[in-house]
Scaffold this motif. Structure first.
Motif, PDB file in Angstrom:
ATOM      1  N   VAL A   1      36.802  26.731   7.542  1.00 55.76           N
ATOM      2  CA  VAL A   1      35.852  27.140   7.811  1.00 55.76           C
ATOM      3  C   VAL A   1      34.551  26.959   7.873  1.00 55.76           C
ATOM      4  CG1 VAL A   1      34.452  28.187   5.702  1.00 55.76           C
ATOM      5  CG2 VAL A   1      37.018  27.886   4.778  1.00 55.76           C
ATOM      6  N   LEU A   2      34.398  25.700   8.547  1.00 56.76           N
ATOM      7  CA  LEU A   2      33.357  24.812   8.745  1.00 56.76           C
ATOM      8  C   LEU A   2      33.006  26.219  10.528  1.00 56.76           C
ATOM      9  CD1 LEU A   2      30.466  24.085   8.528  1.00 56.76           C
ATOM     10  CD2 LEU A   2      32.113  21.551   8.791  1.00 56.76           C
ATOM     11  N   ASN A   3      32.244  26.571  10.379  1.00 54.77           N
ATOM     12  CA  ASN A   3      31.343  27.021  12.291  1.00 54.77           C
ATOM     13  C   ASN A   3      32.304  28.465  12.227  1.00 54.77           C
ATOM     14  OD1 ASN A   3      29.854  25.107  12.106  1.00 54.77           O
ATOM     15  ND2 ASN A   3      30.991  23.485  13.008  1.00 54.77           N
ATOM     16  N   GLN A   4      32.776  28.891  11.216  1.00 53.30           N
ATOM     17  CA  GLN A   4      33.600  29.980  12.255  1.00 53.30           C
ATOM     18  C   GLN A   4      32.358  31.777  11.695  1.00 53.30           C
ATOM     19  OE1 GLN A   4      36.291  30.983  12.927  1.00 53.30           O
ATOM     20  NE2 GLN A   4      37.890  28.793  11.997  1.00 53.30           N
ATOM     21  N   VAL A   5      33.102  32.351  12.749  1.00 51.35           N
ATOM     22  CA  VAL A   5      31.743  33.227  12.340  1.00 51.35           C
ATOM     23  C   VAL A   5      33.174  34.724  11.953  1.00 51.35           C
ATOM     24  CG1 VAL A   5      30.869  35.127  14.117  1.00 51.35           C
ATOM     25  CG2 VAL A   5      30.512  32.751  14.714  1.00 51.35           C
ATOM     26  N   LEU A   6      32.203  35.760  10.831  1.00 50.96           N
ATOM     27  CA  LEU A   6      32.516  37.158  10.391  1.00 50.96           C
ATOM     28  C   LEU A   6      31.752  37.517  10.863  1.00 50.96           C
ATOM     29  CD1 LEU A   6      34.586  37.408   8.501  1.00 50.96           C
ATOM     30  CD2 LEU A   6      32.707  37.670   6.379  1.00 50.96           C
ATOM     31  N   HIS A   7      33.015  38.508  11.368  1.00 51.90           N
ATOM     32  CA  HIS A   7      31.451  40.225  11.915  1.00 51.90           C
ATOM     33  C   HIS A   7      31.916  40.999  11.705  1.00 51.90           C
ATOM     34  CE1 HIS A   7      30.617  38.000  16.022  1.00 51.90           C
ATOM     35  NE2 HIS A   7      32.165  37.472  16.620  1.00 51.90           N
ATOM     36  N   ARG A   8      31.553  41.665  11.382  1.00 49.30           N
ATOM     37  CA  ARG A   8      30.842  43.191  10.218  1.00 49.30           C
ATOM     38  C   ARG A   8      32.695  43.808  11.403  1.00 49.30           C
ATOM     39  NH1 ARG A   8      27.665  45.774   7.632  1.00 49.30           N
ATOM     40  NH2 ARG A   8      25.204  45.284   7.294  1.00 49.30           N
ATOM     41  N   ASP A   9      33.523  43.781  11.936  1.00 49.27           N
ATOM     42  CA  ASP A   9      34.686  44.801  12.060  1.00 49.27           C
ATOM     43  C   ASP A   9      35.680  43.941  11.589  1.00 49.27           C
ATOM     44  OD1 ASP A   9      34.158  42.673  13.746  1.00 49.27           O
ATOM     45  OD2 ASP A   9      34.288  44.286  16.089  1.00 49.27           O
ATOM     46  N   MET A  10      35.827  42.547  10.613  1.00 48.06           N
ATOM     47  CA  MET A  10      36.559  42.440  10.526  1.00 48.06           C
ATOM     48  C   MET A  10      37.132  42.566   8.919  1.00 48.06           C
ATOM     49  SD  MET A  10      35.375  38.272  12.911  1.00 48.06           S
ATOM     50  CE  MET A  10      37.003  37.594  12.115  1.00 48.06           C
ATOM     51  N   LYS A  11      37.582  41.805   8.732  1.00 46.35           N
ATOM     52  CA  LYS A  11      38.293  41.850   7.185  1.00 46.35           C
ATOM     53  C   LYS A  11      37.583  41.592   6.411  1.00 46.35           C
ATOM     54  CE  LYS A  11      43.377  43.265   6.708  1.00 46.35           C
ATOM     55  NZ  LYS A  11      43.820  42.663   5.794  1.00 46.35           N
ATOM     56  N   GLY A  12      37.052  42.263   4.988  1.00 51.79           N
ATOM     57  CA  GLY A  12      36.122  40.986   4.092  1.00 51.79           C
ATOM     58  C   GLY A  12      35.369  41.549   3.314  1.00 51.79           C
ATOM     59  N   VAL A  13      35.035  41.353   2.347  1.00 50.33           N
ATOM     60  CA  VAL A  13      33.579  41.640   1.621  1.00 50.33           C
ATOM     61  C   VAL A  13      32.512  40.845   1.517  1.00 50.33           C
ATOM     62  CG1 VAL A  13      35.553  42.731  -0.461  1.00 50.33           C
ATOM     63  CG2 VAL A  13      34.261  40.593  -0.322  1.00 50.33           C
ATOM     64  N   SER A  14      32.239  40.150   2.538  1.00 49.19           N
ATOM     65  CA  SER A  14      30.891  40.067   2.419  1.00 49.19           C
ATOM     66  C   SER A  14      29.702  40.450   3.001  1.00 49.19           C
ATOM     67  CB  SER A  14      30.932  38.258   3.774  1.00 49.19           C
ATOM     68  OG  SER A  14      32.054  37.526   3.142  1.00 49.19           O
ATOM     69  N   PHE A  15      29.389  41.321   3.380  1.00 50.70           N
ATOM     70  CA  PHE A  15      28.797  42.345   4.587  1.00 50.70           C
ATOM     71  C   PHE A  15      28.989  43.333   3.827  1.00 50.70           C
ATOM     72  CE2 PHE A  15      30.037  40.200   8.406  1.00 50.70           C
ATOM     73  CZ  PHE A  15      28.016  40.622   9.306  1.00 50.70           C
ATOM     74  N   SER A  16      29.586  43.504   2.238  1.00 54.77           N
ATOM     75  CA  SER A  16      29.479  44.293   1.996  1.00 54.77           C
ATOM     76  C   SER A  16      28.760  43.910   0.119  1.00 54.77           C
ATOM     77  CB  SER A  16      30.501  45.294   0.799  1.00 54.77           C
ATOM     78  OG  SER A  16      31.973  45.630   1.595  1.00 54.77           O
ATOM     79  N   ALA A  17      28.533  42.810   0.224  1.00 56.50           N
ATOM     80  CA  ALA A  17      27.992  41.927  -0.840  1.00 56.50           C
ATOM     81  C   ALA A  17      26.152  42.352  -0.184  1.00 56.50           C
ATOM     82  CB  ALA A  17      28.560  40.876  -1.246  1.00 56.50           C
ATOM     83  N   ILE A  18      26.162  41.612   1.286  1.00 57.17           N
ATOM     84  CA  ILE A  18      25.081  41.446   1.907  1.00 57.17           C
ATOM     85  C   ILE A  18      24.568  43.142   1.972  1.00 57.17           C
ATOM     86  CG2 ILE A  18      23.956  41.730   3.887  1.00 57.17           C
ATOM     87  CD1 ILE A  18      26.039  39.057   5.116  1.00 57.17           C
ATOM     88  N   ASP A  19      24.959  43.889   1.819  1.00 49.63           N
ATOM     89  CA  ASP A  19      24.157  45.484   2.222  1.00 49.63           C
ATOM     90  C   ASP A  19      23.977  45.897   0.953  1.00 49.63           C
ATOM     91  OD1 ASP A  19      24.596  45.447   4.744  1.00 49.63           O
ATOM     92  OD2 ASP A  19      26.677  46.876   4.862  1.00 49.63           O
ATOM     93  N   GLN A  20      24.674  45.782  -0.190  1.00 51.86           N
ATOM     94  CA  GLN A  20      24.398  46.001  -1.978  1.00 51.86           C
ATOM     95  C   GLN A  20      23.657  44.784  -2.673  1.00 51.86           C
ATOM     96  OE1 GLN A  20      28.321  46.287  -3.793  1.00 51.86           O
ATOM     97  NE2 GLN A  20      29.362  47.890  -1.913  1.00 51.86           N
ATOM     98  N   GLY A  21      23.436  43.956  -1.354  1.00 52.42           N
ATOM     99  CA  GLY A  21      21.892  42.934  -2.401  1.00 52.42           C
ATOM    100  C   GLY A  21      23.209  42.516  -3.797  1.00 52.42           C
ATOM    101  N   GLN A  22      24.323  42.381  -3.953  1.00 54.57           N
ATOM    102  CA  GLN A  22      24.614  42.328  -5.167  1.00 54.57           C
ATOM    103  C   GLN A  22      26.160  41.673  -5.566  1.00 54.57           C
ATOM    104  OE1 GLN A  22      23.055  42.871  -8.065  1.00 54.57           O
ATOM    105  NE2 GLN A  22      21.804  44.660  -7.942  1.00 54.57           N
ATOM    106  N   PRO A  23      26.015  40.600  -6.141  1.00 55.29           N
ATOM    107  CA  PRO A  23      27.781  39.694  -6.259  1.00 55.29           C
ATOM    108  C   PRO A  23      29.102  40.297  -5.896  1.00 55.29           C
ATOM    109  CG  PRO A  23      26.028  39.011  -8.101  1.00 55.29           C
ATOM    110  CD  PRO A  23      25.396  40.396  -8.033  1.00 55.29           C
ATOM    111  N   ILE A  24      30.016  40.270  -5.175  1.00 54.04           N
ATOM    112  CA  ILE A  24      31.323  40.973  -5.661  1.00 54.04           C
ATOM    113  C   ILE A  24      32.515  40.240  -5.814  1.00 54.04           C
ATOM    114  CG2 ILE A  24      33.270  41.886  -3.831  1.00 54.04           C
ATOM    115  CD1 ILE A  24      30.884  43.367  -2.892  1.00 54.04           C
ATOM    116  N   TYR A  25      32.675  40.910  -6.666  1.00 54.76           N
ATOM    117  CA  TYR A  25      34.308  39.612  -7.753  1.00 54.76           C
ATOM    118  C   TYR A  25      35.652  40.578  -6.953  1.00 54.76           C
ATOM    119  CZ  TYR A  25      36.334  36.907 -11.307  1.00 54.76           C
ATOM    120  OH  TYR A  25      37.104  36.735 -11.635  1.00 54.76           O
ATOM    121  N   VAL A  26      35.962  40.100  -6.988  1.00 56.51           N
ATOM    122  CA  VAL A  26      37.562  40.170  -6.242  1.00 56.51           C
ATOM    123  C   VAL A  26      38.799  39.146  -7.000  1.00 56.51           C
ATOM    124  CG1 VAL A  26      39.922  40.777  -4.938  1.00 56.51           C
ATOM    125  CG2 VAL A  26      37.345  40.737  -4.082  1.00 56.51           C
ATOM    126  N   PRO A  27      38.898  39.652  -8.289  1.00 52.96           N
ATOM    127  CA  PRO A  27      39.882  38.613  -9.907  1.00 52.96           C
ATOM    128  C   PRO A  27      40.883  38.793  -8.623  1.00 52.96           C
ATOM    129  CG  PRO A  27      39.325  41.026 -11.005  1.00 52.96           C
ATOM    130  CD  PRO A  27      38.833  41.296  -9.583  1.00 52.96           C
TER     131      PRO A  27
END
Length: 525
Positions: A241-267
């Motif tokens: 993980v360390l020093n990895q880079v996540l872009h918007r066009d990659m899989k993931g929910v991190s940018f959704s959490a950023i855009d919504q400004g709210q926690p995203i929980y995937v059980p």
């Protein structure tokens, strides 16, 4: 004048070579001549009373905030507070409540946007409500506090949990205050707080945690204007993980959490379909567990990164995050944000110092060296001085990545630096024939934030032109530092004067120094 300030003023006035009889005559003269009128004494007493009153009210409202913020998440839900306050005085104060809410949202636009109250906004809200009622404002505040206090009930177990969590969050802030400008101790404190809470209140789940910060995407803007860089993680995850880079066009929910400004929980990550797994070595059948991504907000509720947690390393099939855990992780985000921006503030202050010294050195050949210190908390409520920048007589600077820490009891020859810190006043001294001028940089309450230790060698004073340039530099450096501190304190958007301050949304602290220099020049023309 405080006692240290008065002593320092007298010390500077008499100098080093004055005889004891002269000091005694001066003392007798001041005792005989100093008179305080009745009006001055009353003004002084009123000022002390007013300051005491403000401090007591602040403490009262901070205690109330903590009582309401039982999970230590760092903010309160505005709707919940308004719903409870609407029953104050049997609902008679609804008009005052709505007026106060309108004024609050006007002063802090982000409150209406995110629906959250910081401790400062909460205090302001109650004061605005009290000001809308007729009668004594202090009595209304007291009544509001009593009313709100009775609306919060906690069991003994909840109180112990809250107390422990607050201690862990305080450790994050302490790490920031004692680490110079290094983020590493802060990252360690964050992961330690998460680990301790998991052991005490989270069924001892095995978790992975990571922090990623937003950066401008300069190399591949076609993948999005910003990217997330993973700057810290738990030890087991570092290789992946360390020093990895996540872009918007990659899989993931991190940018959704950023855009919504709210926690995203995937059980259950195995059922989601849009999760980015950094450890590609982990077999597909083992990619099971919960994922939680929380946005990191600054004081204006702008997102600057994420805190992520997952339970993929936990073998328990039902390893999930509970509501009280998620709320605490929001508190960790809040504590990290305060710590992160505290270190950013110190970096900005040092950048101002570097820029100011660059401006000064060509103009003051009589200055031998300048050493820049920052004040940090020490042991047993004492403080320490961290040597951050050393500049020689050619203007060459050494910025200490691992700052040298000075303690008072171990540095008797540097006691003038501690006198300067205590008094927040300029201190003059001579050590083995070398003359020093210690000049404080103040915070907004005129406490010492940092020190310029200026050595002028054998000279007892600088030539007039050099002295004038030194004073100008110190004035502009202080103005720039005060603006940096004001920006950190205010929960409002900063004002930019020069276009360069807006470039790439980077507020380069060094530019502030030149901005104040330019403004003074304009005023003189």
């Amino acid at each position: 004048l405080t006692l240290p300030q008065f002593v320092q003023l007298m010390d500077n006035f008499v100098g080093e070579e004055i005889s004891l009889p002269t000091v005694k005559r001066l003392t007798a003269f001041i005792k005989g001549e100093y008179k305080q009128t009745k009006e001055e004494k009353m003004q002084q007493l009123e000022k002390v009373h007013r300051m005491s009153h403000v401090a007591q009210r602040k403490q009262l409202l901070e205690t109330l905030f903590e009582k309401w913020d039982s999970n230590a998440c760092g903010s309160l839900d505005l709707k919940e507070v308004v719903a409870v306050l609407s029953r104050f005085k049997a609902g008679m104060g609804k008009v005052a409540l709505m007026k106060a809410k309108e004024q609050l949202c006007s002063r802090y636009p982000q409150v209406s946007r995110v629906g959250k109250l910081s401790p400062k906004a909460f205090q302001t809200f109650l004061e605005l409500i009290a000001s809308e009622f007729t009668g004594n404002e202090d009595e209304t505040i007291d009544n509001l506090v009593r009313f709100l206090t009775t609306r919060v009930e906690k069991s003994h177990t909840e109180s112990l949990q809250s107390s422990a969590r607050r201690k862990w969050l305080q450790d994050i802030q302490q790490a920031a205050e004692t680490s110079g400008t290094s983020m590493e101790p802060v990252y360690k404190a964050v992961f330690k707080a998460l680990s301790q809470d998991m052991e005490a209140h989270g069924d001892n789940k095995r978790i992975s945690a990571y922090i990623a910060l937003l950066e401008e995407n300069q190399l591949s803007p076609e993948q999005g204007q910003v990217l997330l860089r993973y700057v810290a993680c738990t030890a087991d995850d570092a290789p992946y993980v360390l020093n990895q880079v996540l872009h918007r066009d990659m899989k993931g929910v991190s940018f959704s959490a950023i855009d919504q400004g709210q926690p995203i929980y995937v059980p259950r990550v195995q059922l989601h379909g849009n999760i980015h797994f950094w450890n590609s070595d982990r077999p597909v059948e083992e990619r099971k567990g919960s994922l939680l991504v929380l946005p990191l907000h600054d004081a204006c509720w702008r997102v600057f990164g994420i805190l992520g947690l997952d339970t993929l390393q936990d073998q328990c099939e039902k390893s999930i995050f509970l509501t009280h855990e998620i709320t605490f992780y929001e508190g960790v985000c809040h504590a990290f944000s305060k710590a992160y921006h505290h270190i950013c503030m110190r970096e900005n202050v040092l950048q101002v110092a570097v820029t100011a010294l660059d401006w000064l050195y060509p103009r003051t050949p009589s200055i031998h060296t300048v050493t820049t210190y920052l004040v940090t908390p020490g042991k047993d409520k004492n403080y320490a001085l961290c040597k951050m920048i050393t500049t020689d007589n050619t203007g060459k600077k050494e910025i200490h990545s691992s700052p040298v820490v000075l303690l008072r009891e171990e540095n008797l020859l540097r006691d003038y630096l501690f006198k300067c810190t205590d008094s927040s006043e300029v201190t003059l001294t001579s050590i083995h024939g070398e003359h020093h001028i210690a000049v404080p940089l103040h915070d907004l309450s005129r406490q010492t934030l940092g020190i310029f230790d200026i050595s002028i060698g054998q000279h007892k004073k600088l030539p007039p032109e050099e002295q004038k340039d030194l004073q100008k530099m110190l004035k502009m450096a202080q103005a720039a530092c005060s603006e940096i501190l004001q920006r950190c304190l205010e929960e409002t958007e900063p004002t930019h004067v020069l276009e360069a301050e807006r470039v790439a949304n980077v507020r380069h602290a060094g530019i502030l120094f030149h901005r104040f220099m330019l403004q003074e020049l304009r005023e003189c023309v």
